[in-house]
Design a protein around this motif. Structure first.
Motif, short mmCIF file in Angstrom:
data_model
loop_
_atom_site.label_atom_id
_atom_site.label_comp_id
_atom_site.label_asym_id
_atom_site.label_seq_id
_atom_site.Cartn_x
_atom_site.Cartn_y
_atom_site.Cartn_z
N LYS A 91 -8.07 0.26 4.12
CA LYS A 91 -6.84 0.15 5.00
C LYS A 91 -7.12 0.88 6.57
CE LYS A 91 -3.61 -1.72 4.35
NZ LYS A 91 -3.53 -3.18 4.30
N HIS A 114 0.76 -1.15 0.00
CA HIS A 114 0.02 0.29 -0.07
C HIS A 114 0.84 1.34 0.01
CE1 HIS A 114 0.41 -1.24 4.09
NE2 HIS A 114 0.72 0.24 4.44
N ARG A 161 -13.30 -2.82 -6.58
CA ARG A 161 -12.86 -1.36 -6.32
C ARG A 161 -13.20 -0.26 -7.48
NH1 ARG A 161 -7.46 -1.76 -4.58
NH2 ARG A 161 -6.75 -0.25 -6.27
N SER A 198 -6.93 -6.00 2.51
CA SER A 198 -7.13 -4.69 1.59
C SER A 198 -8.77 -4.85 1.00
CB SER A 198 -6.13 -4.92 0.26
OG SER A 198 -6.58 -5.99 -0.32
N THR A 199 -8.78 -4.10 0.00
CA THR A 199 -10.26 -3.92 -0.43
C THR A 199 -10.73 -5.28 -1.10
OG1 THR A 199 -9.43 -3.09 -2.28
CG2 THR A 199 -10.33 -1.48 -0.83
N TYR A 233 -9.28 2.34 -1.50
CA TYR A 233 -7.98 1.48 -0.95
C TYR A 233 -7.77 1.90 0.49
CZ TYR A 233 -3.82 -1.49 -0.87
OH TYR A 233 -3.15 -2.25 -0.18
N GLN A 234 -7.11 3.32 0.54
CA GLN A 234 -6.78 3.61 1.85
C GLN A 234 -7.88 3.76 2.66
OE1 GLN A 234 -3.82 4.07 2.72
NE2 GLN A 234 -2.85 3.93 0.61
#
Length: 631
Positions: A546, A347, A448, A568-569, A542-543
Motif C-alpha cells: 500500500k 486497509h 501474500r 493492494s497485494t 500488505y501495508q
C-alpha cells in the motif's frame, strides 16, 4: 459582531501573539516559528508576507465592524517603518522591558500597565515610533479580546489553515478538524501519507497545532499517533479503542446479556450441545478454531461471522441464535445496501477507531461468498448440537455475472511500469525492501501468505537450456499453497541475486542456497552477525505494498492516481496472470498451463478467466473488420 461564514479564515490567539512580536521588533522568522509554523516554512518569504498582509486586513475588518475606523487604520501600519523622531531616545520594546524589570513572568496586561507608568505617563517623552508601538499593542489587545476565536471540532479546515494546506486536506477527505483528528488517531504517525503535498515536517506542525488547541476542540491526538507503528507494542494498539457495544471488531465487541444467545430462540437443548460455548460469541470462536489451516481462510470466515453478529446486535436487536429464515434474508439484503456508517477503507487495521466491517455494498459475488460461509457456520453449529436449524440454508443465492478473473483489480501495464520506476528510485533501506517485496509478488504471482512463508531453503537452483539453446541457470521456489497443494514457481535471477546481497550485507553467507540460510525468510529483517533474521507478517506485506502504491500515486493525477490508491497485494497476483496471458506487442505470451502452475489454480478454466482482449486490441481487430466490410 457579525458572525463569519464557516469557510472564512478565523483569527486565533497565535495570530495576535505573532503580530505583537512583530510590532515589538522581534525577528519575523523567530516569531513565525513560535506561533504560526503550521502556516508553512519561514523560508518562504512570499508566504510570510502574504500571511502578515492577511492578518492586518482581518484585524482592520474586525475594527471596522465595531465602528472603529481609527483603530482599523492603526493596525494596518508597520510601526517598525515609522520615522523615529522626538526629543527622547526610543524606549525599550515591551519584551526587553519585561526582562530588564523582572516582569517576564507577568501577564502582558500587567507588563503594559507598568511599561506605561515608566515610559508613558511617567513624564518621559516617547519617540514617535515608540508611541506608535504602544498604541498598536493596546489596539491588538483590544482586538484579541474581541475577535480571537477558539477552534471547535466541527470547524472547517479552511477556517484555520493556510488556503493551500486546507485545500490539500479537503482533497484527502479531511474537511473538518474532527475528521482530521479522527484520521490521525485512526492511521497513526504516518497519517500524512495519504495527503498529497503534506510531508512529515508539515504533518508534525499540524499535530502540534491541534495539541495546542485540543482544549477547545474537545478531541485529542492520541499518544499512539505520535510514535511510529514499528515502535508500538500490541498492547499499545489494543488500548486505542476500548471494548464496547459498538461497531467494533469481534474481539472488542461487548454483546449485552439479553442478546448474547444464552437463551436464543433456536438453541438446542443444553444436554445435546457438544460445544462448551454457552453464548453466540463463544460458539463463533469455536467455529473459527476449525478454520485455522491458513490465515487467509480464517480471516474470510471471521469477517462474515463478525459482520453477522454486529448486524444482529446493533441493527436487528436480537441474538444470532434467534435468527429466522426471514431475518437471514433481510441480512443478505443489508449487505447489498449497508449504511455509510458501516463502511470504510479496507486497509484500516483492527485496532483503529476508523475500522469498519464493510467497504461498501457487496457485489453479487461477494454476497454469494458470504452466504456460503454463513451456511457453513450454521451447519457447524447444528452438527455440534448448538442450534436446531440453519436459516441461511433457505436463502436463494444472488446471481453473479461472470467476469474476467481479477476484473477491476488489475494494474494496467503502464501503471505497473510507473510503479516499477518509483521502486527503482528508492533511496532508503526501508523503501528498497518494500519495493523488493512488491516485485516478488508481481514476478511470481504468489499469494501474500505464500510469500511470507517462503524461505531461502525453498529456492532450488536449476540448470536449463534457454531459447537459443545455451545452458543457463534459473531458480524455482517450492510453495505449499491453498488446500495443501505443492507447486514450483519460477523466480527471476535478479531477485535471487538481490536476496543473496541482502544476506551478505547482514553478515550471513551471501548465497541463498547456503546451509545456514535455509530457514531465513525471503522477506526478513536483516538481523546480523549472531542474530537470527525475523520474518515479516502478512499485515506488514500488505501495508508495504500500500505504501509503494501511495508513493506512486503521488506523481499521477485523476483516475490513474485513484486506481493506485485502491490497489493492494492481490492486485499484483491478478496483474501477474493478466499480463502473462495478454502481452503487448513488445512482450511474449506465456502458455496458459504455465500460468496455471505459477498461480496454483486447480483448474485451467480458472486461469483462463485472465484471458482478456484489452480495449486497444479489440478496437484494432474490429476496425479491420469494419473497414473490410465497409460498415
Amino acid at each position: 459582531m457579525t458572525a463569519l461564514p464557516d469557510c472564512a479564515r478565523r483569527l486565533h490567539r497565535g495570530h495576535f501573539a505573532f503580530m505583537r512580536a512583530l510590532v515589538q521588533g522581534i525577528d519575523a522568522g523567530e516569531a513565525w516559528d513560535r506561533y504560526l509554523n503550521v502556516e508553512g516554512d519561514r523560508g518562504d518569504a512570499r508566504r510570510v508576507r502574504s500571511a502578515i498582509a492577511w492578518m492586518r486586513s482581518a484585524f482592520a475588518a474586525a475594527a471596522r465592524r465595531e465602528q472603529r475606523p481609527g483603530t482599523a487604520r492603526l493596525v494596518l501600519l508597520d510601526a517598525q517603518r515609522w520615522p523615529d523622531t522626538g526629543s527622547a531616545p526610543a524606549p525599550p520594546s515591551l519584551e526587553e522591558f519585561a526582562l530588564a524589570s523582572g516582569m517576564d513572568g507577568f501577564s502582558e496586561a500587567e507588563q503594559l500597565e507598568r511599561y506605561a507608568e515608566i515610559h508613558g505617563d511617567g513624564g518621559t517623552r516617547l519617540s514617535r515610533r515608540a508611541r506608535m508601538i504602544e498604541r498598536q499593542l493596546q489596539a491588538l489587545q483590544w482586538l484579541e479580546n474581541l475577535a480571537a476565536q477558539e477552534p471547535l471540532a466541527g470547524d472547517s479546515v479552511h477556517a484555520w489553515f493556510d488556503p493551500r494546506l486546507a485545500a490539500r486536506l479537503q482533497r484527502a477527505d479531511l474537511p473538518t478538524l474532527h475528521a482530521l483528528i479522527q484520521r490521525i488517531n485512526g492511521v497513526g504517525a504516518r497519517w500524512w501519507t495519504c495527503v498529497v503535498g503534506v510531508g512529515p515536517v508539515k504533518a508534525m506542525r499540524i499535530v502540534q497545532w491541534l495539541q495546542t488547541h485540543e482544549g477547545s476542540i474537545g478531541h485529542a491526538v492520541g499518544d499512539h499517533a505520535l510514535v511510529l507503528r514499528s515502535h508500538l507494542s500490541r498492547s499499545d494498539l489494543d488500548a486505542v479503542t476500548p471494548p464496547a457495544t459498538a461497531l467494533l471488531p469481534l474481539e472488542k465487541l461487548q454483546v449485552p446479556q439479553a442478546l448474547d444467545g444464552s437463551n436464543g430462540r433456536y438453541r438446542s437443548p443444553r444436554d445435546r450441545n457438544l460445544l462448551r460455548a454457552d453464548n453466540d460469541h463463544r460458539a463463533i470462536e469455536a467455529f473459527l478454531s476449525t478454520k485455522a489451516d491458513t490465515q487467509a481462510t480464517q480471516r474470510a470466515y471471521r469477517r462474515e461471522a463478525e459482520r453477522l453478529l454486529l448486524w444482529c446486535v446493533l441493527e436487528r436487536g436480537m441474538a444470532l441464535s434467534s435468527l429466522s429464515v426471514e431475518d437471514a434474508d433481510a441480512y443478505m439484503r443489508f449487505l447489498a445496501d449497508p449504511p455509510s456508517s458501516w463502511c470504510g477503507p479496507r486497509h484500516r487495521q483492527r485496532w483503529s477507531p476508523l475500522w469498519r466491517p464493510l467497504e461498501g455494498p457487496l457485489s453479487a459475488v461477494g454476497r454469494a461468498q458470504a452466504l456460503t460461509i454463513l451456511r457453513s457456520l450454521f451447519g457447524f453449529l447444528m452438527k455440534q448440537g448448538y442450534l436446531v436449524g440453519n436459516p441461511f440454508a433457505a436463502v436463494v443465492p444472488p446471481r453473479a455475472p461472470l467476469r474476467p478473473l481479477g476484473s477491476g483489480r488489475t494494474l494496467t501495464k503502464a501503471q505497473w511500469k510507473h510503479v516499477l520506476a518509483v521502486i527503482n528510485r528508492a533511496s532508503t533501506p526501508a523503501q528498497q525492501l518494500r519495493g523488493r517485496a512488491v516485485r516478488w509478488l508481481y514476478a511470481t504471482g504468489l499469494r501474500r501468505a505464500e510469500l511470507i512463508a517462503a524461505r531461502c531453503g525453498h529456492l532450488k537452483r536449476v540448470e536449463f537450456m534457454d531459447g537459443d539453446g545455451r545452458p543457463t541457470v534459473g531458480w524455482m521456489l517450492e510453495v505449499v499453497g491453498k488446500g495443501g497443494r505443492f507447486r514450483e514457481v519460477p523466480v527471476p535471477v535478479d531477485l535471487v541475486r538481490e536476496l543473496a546481497d541482502a544476506l551478505g550485507t547482514a553478515g550471513r553467507t551471501p548465497s541463498v542456497d547456503g546451509a545456514s540460510n535455509a530457514d531465513v525468510p525471503v522477506l526478513a529483517r536483516p538481523g546480523g552477525p549472531g542474530r537470527e533474521p525475523i520474518g515479516y507478517s502478512s499485515n506488514w506485506l500488505y501495508q508495504a505494498a500500500k505504501t509503494v502504491f501511495e508513493d506512486a500515486a503521488r506523481t499521477l493525477e485523476g483516475e490513474a492516481s485513484s486506481r493506485l490508491l485502491q490497489a493492494s497485494t492481490h492486485w499484483l497476483r491478478h496483474s501477474h496472470g493478466s499480463h502473462a496471458l495478454n502481452p503487448d506487442h513488445h512482450g511474449a505470451e506465456v502458455p496458459i498451463e504455465i500460468v496455471r502452475r505459477n498461480l496454483g489454480h486447480s483448474s485451467i478454466g480458472t486461469t483462463s478467466g485472465y484471458i482478456t482482449s484489452e480495449r486497444e486490441a479489440q478496437l484494432r481487430a474490429m476496425s479491420k473488420l469494419w473497414q473490410h466490410n465497409a460498415v
